[in-house]
Design a protein around this motif. Structure first.
Motif, PDB file in Angstrom:
ATOM      1  N   ASP A 233     -48.018 -58.381  25.348  1.00  0.00           N
ATOM      2  CA  ASP A 233     -47.446 -59.624  24.840  1.00  0.00           C
ATOM      3  C   ASP A 233     -47.424 -59.690  23.318  1.00  0.00           C
ATOM      4  N   ALA A 234     -48.070 -58.734  22.654  1.00  0.00           N
ATOM      5  CA  ALA A 234     -47.998 -58.670  21.193  1.00  0.00           C
ATOM      6  C   ALA A 234     -46.572 -58.429  20.719  1.00  0.00           C
ATOM      7  N   SER A 235     -45.726 -57.865  21.583  1.00  0.00           N
ATOM      8  CA  SER A 235     -44.319 -57.636  21.237  1.00  0.00           C
ATOM      9  C   SER A 235     -43.412 -58.451  22.157  1.00  0.00           C
ATOM     10  N   SER A 236     -43.809 -59.683  22.438  1.00  0.00           N
ATOM     11  CA  SER A 236     -43.108 -60.514  23.422  1.00  0.00           C
ATOM     12  C   SER A 236     -41.669 -60.847  23.042  1.00  0.00           C
ATOM     13  N   PHE A 237     -41.288 -60.680  21.767  1.00  0.00           N
ATOM     14  CA  PHE A 237     -39.909 -60.958  21.345  1.00  0.00           C
ATOM     15  C   PHE A 237     -39.188 -59.674  20.954  1.00  0.00           C
ATOM     16  N   VAL A 238     -39.687 -58.552  21.442  1.00  0.00           N
ATOM     17  CA  VAL A 238     -39.095 -57.244  21.148  1.00  0.00           C
ATOM     18  C   VAL A 238     -38.468 -56.688  22.415  1.00  0.00           C
ATOM     19  N   THR A 239     -37.163 -56.453  22.385  1.00  0.00           N
ATOM     20  CA  THR A 239     -36.501 -55.824  23.525  1.00  0.00           C
ATOM     21  C   THR A 239     -35.260 -55.068  23.052  1.00  0.00           C
ATOM     22  N   GLY A 240     -34.920 -54.017  23.769  1.00  0.00           N
ATOM     23  CA  GLY A 240     -33.769 -53.197  23.409  1.00  0.00           C
ATOM     24  C   GLY A 240     -33.997 -52.310  22.209  1.00  0.00           C
ATOM     25  N   VAL A 241     -35.264 -52.054  21.873  1.00  0.00           N
ATOM     26  CA  VAL A 241     -35.613 -51.312  20.664  1.00  0.00           C
ATOM     27  C   VAL A 241     -35.938 -49.859  20.986  1.00  0.00           C
ATOM     28  N   ALA A 242     -35.508 -48.957  20.109  1.00  0.00           N
ATOM     29  CA  ALA A 242     -35.898 -47.553  20.169  1.00  0.00           C
ATOM     30  C   ALA A 242     -36.822 -47.306  18.978  1.00  0.00           C
ATOM     31  N   LEU A 243     -38.118 -47.299  19.230  1.00  0.00           N
ATOM     32  CA  LEU A 243     -39.114 -47.245  18.159  1.00  0.00           C
ATOM     33  C   LEU A 243     -39.500 -45.808  17.834  1.00  0.00           C
ATOM     34  N   LEU A 244     -39.228 -45.390  16.608  1.00  0.00           N
ATOM     35  CA  LEU A 244     -39.646 -44.072  16.145  1.00  0.00           C
ATOM     36  C   LEU A 244     -41.141 -44.095  15.835  1.00  0.00           C
ATOM     37  N   VAL A 245     -41.872 -43.209  16.488  1.00  0.00           N
ATOM     38  CA  VAL A 245     -43.293 -42.999  16.191  1.00  0.00           C
ATOM     39  C   VAL A 245     -43.421 -41.494  15.964  1.00  0.00           C
ATOM     40  N   ASP A 246     -42.801 -41.038  14.867  1.00  0.00           N
ATOM     41  CA  ASP A 246     -42.507 -39.603  14.744  1.00  0.00           C
ATOM     42  C   ASP A 246     -43.095 -38.941  13.514  1.00  0.00           C
ATOM     43  N   GLY A 247     -43.988 -39.618  12.814  1.00  0.00           N
ATOM     44  CA  GLY A 247     -44.607 -38.982  11.659  1.00  0.00           C
ATOM     45  C   GLY A 247     -43.622 -38.578  10.580  1.00  0.00           C
ATOM     46  N   GLY A 248     -42.428 -39.187  10.599  1.00  0.00           N
ATOM     47  CA  GLY A 248     -41.421 -38.885   9.591  1.00  0.00           C
ATOM     48  C   GLY A 248     -40.608 -37.637   9.859  1.00  0.00           C
ATOM     49  N   VAL A 249     -40.626 -37.129  11.089  1.00  0.00           N
ATOM     50  CA  VAL A 249     -39.845 -35.925  11.374  1.00  0.00           C
ATOM     51  C   VAL A 249     -38.345 -36.187  11.255  1.00  0.00           C
ATOM     52  N   SER A 250     -37.929 -37.410  11.540  1.00  0.00           N
ATOM     53  CA  SER A 250     -36.493 -37.719  11.518  1.00  0.00           C
ATOM     54  C   SER A 250     -35.954 -37.898  10.096  1.00  0.00           C
ATOM     55  N   ILE A 251     -36.847 -38.046   9.105  1.00  0.00           N
ATOM     56  CA  ILE A 251     -36.385 -38.234   7.726  1.00  0.00           C
ATOM     57  C   ILE A 251     -36.807 -37.077   6.818  1.00  0.00           C
ATOM     58  N   ASN A 252     -37.634 -36.194   7.339  1.00  0.00           N
ATOM     59  CA  ASN A 252     -38.131 -35.088   6.508  1.00  0.00           C
ATOM     60  C   ASN A 252     -37.096 -33.972   6.423  1.00  0.00           C
ATOM     61  N   ARG A 253     -36.853 -33.495   5.229  1.00  0.00           N
ATOM     62  CA  ARG A 253     -35.930 -32.373   5.055  1.00  0.00           C
ATOM     63  C   ARG A 253     -36.548 -31.265   4.211  1.00  0.00           C
TER      64      ARG A 253
END
Length: 254
Positions: A233-253
C-alpha cells in the motif's frame, strides 16, 4: 507492510523470486511460492515457517495454463483469497542473431516470459476482484525496453511485451481496485545472470558489472525491496508503471 495479505510469487526457487517471497513473508504476507524445482521450494517454505511466517509451495511450469489456475486455487483454498501476485519467473532463453534463432527457441522464450505472465494474470485478476482489489507485479527487463543487445531478440520482445501487458491490465482493471506494475531489474547476482550476460560470450562477472553505472551487480534482496514497495500500500497510487531498478545500466555508456 503486507500484514494479512495473500501473495503468489513465481520463480521463487532462487534469485529475485526467492528473496521476494522471503521478504513478503517477513512483512506479514501468507505466500504461495512456485517454480519448477520442488526441492528448492520446499526449502524456502521451511525457512519461512521457521521464521514464523506462512507459506505453501506448488511446483510446476508457468507456461502451463492448468498450473496458473492451480496456483490461484491454492491461494484461495489454503489462505482464503489472493491480494498480491508477483509474476517473476522467466528465462533469457536461446540467444542468437535473428537469422540464426530457431523458431522453437523463439516460441519457448516468448512462452516462458510473456505467455506465462498472461496466464498468471488471467486467473489472478478474477480472484483479486473477489477481494475488492489487489496488486499484480511482473518482472520485465531493461532489455527490450530501454536498450537492445545483439542476440536477445526473443527475450527483448517478450520483456517489452510484459510492459505492454502491464499497462493494459492497469487500464482495464484500475476501476476494480487492481494495480498492475512491472519491475525492470539490471544485472543481479544470480548464477543464471552470470552465465547469460547479453553480449558476453564468456559471461564474465566483470563484463556484467561494467555495463552498470554503479559498476556492480544488484543483490536479489535489493530488487526484492523495490518489489515490496510496488505490491504494498506504500505505492497505492502507482499503476501502469515500468520501474527501472537497474543500477544505471540503461543510461551507462562507458
Amino acid at each position: 507492510m503486507l500484514k494479512d495479505k495473500v501473495a503468489i510469487v513465481t520463480g521463487a526457487s532462487s534469485g529475485i523470486g526467492y528473496a521476494s517471497a522471503r521478504l513478503f513473508a517477513q512483512q506479514g504476507a501468507r505466500v504461495v511460492v512456485a517454480a519448477r524445482r520442488k526441492v528448492e521450494l520446499d526449502a524456502l517454505v521451511s525457512e519461512i515457517k521457521k521464521s514464523g511466517g506462512q507459506a505453501i509451495a506448488l511446483a510446476g511450469d508457468v507456461r502451463d495454463e492448468e498450473h496458473a489456475k492451480a496456483l490461484v486455487a491454492l491461494a484461495v483454498s489454503h489462505f482464503g483469497g489472493l491480494d498480491i501476485a508477483f509474476n517473476n519467473a522467466g528465462s533469457s532463453g536461446e540467444m542468437a542473431p535473428v537469422p540464426d534463432l530457431s523458431v522453437g527457441g523463439w516460441r519457448d522464450t516468448i512462452d516462458t516470459n510473456l505467455t506465462s505472465a498472461f496466464l498468471g494474470a488471467k486467473y489472478q485478476v478474477p480472484a483479486m476482484i473477489e477481494r475488492g482489489g489487489g496488486s499484480i507485479l511482473f518482472t520485465s527487463s531493461f532489455v527490450g525496453n530501454t536498450v537492445g543487445f545483439p542476440g536477445s531478440s526473443a527475450y527483448a520482445a517478450a520483456k517489452a511485451g510484459v510492459v505492454g501487458l502491464t499497462k493494459v491490465l492497469a487500464a482495464e482493471f484500475g476501476a476494480k481496485g487492481i494495480r498492475a506494475n512491472a519491475i525492470l531489474p539490471g544485472g543481479t547476482d544470480t548464477p543464471a545472470n552470470h552465465a547469460n550476460a547479453p553480449g558476453a560470450p564468456d559471461g564474465t562477472r566483470e563484463f556484467i558489472e561494467g555495463l552498470h553505472a554503479l559498476k556492480r551487480l544488484a543483490q536479489p534482496e535489493e530488487i526484492a525491496q523495490s518489489a515490496l514497495h510496488l505490491v504494498s500500500d506504500a505505492s497505492s497510487f502507482v499503476t501502469g508503471v515500468a520501474l527501472l531498478v537497474d543500477g544505471g545500466v540503461s543510461i551507462n555508456r562507458t
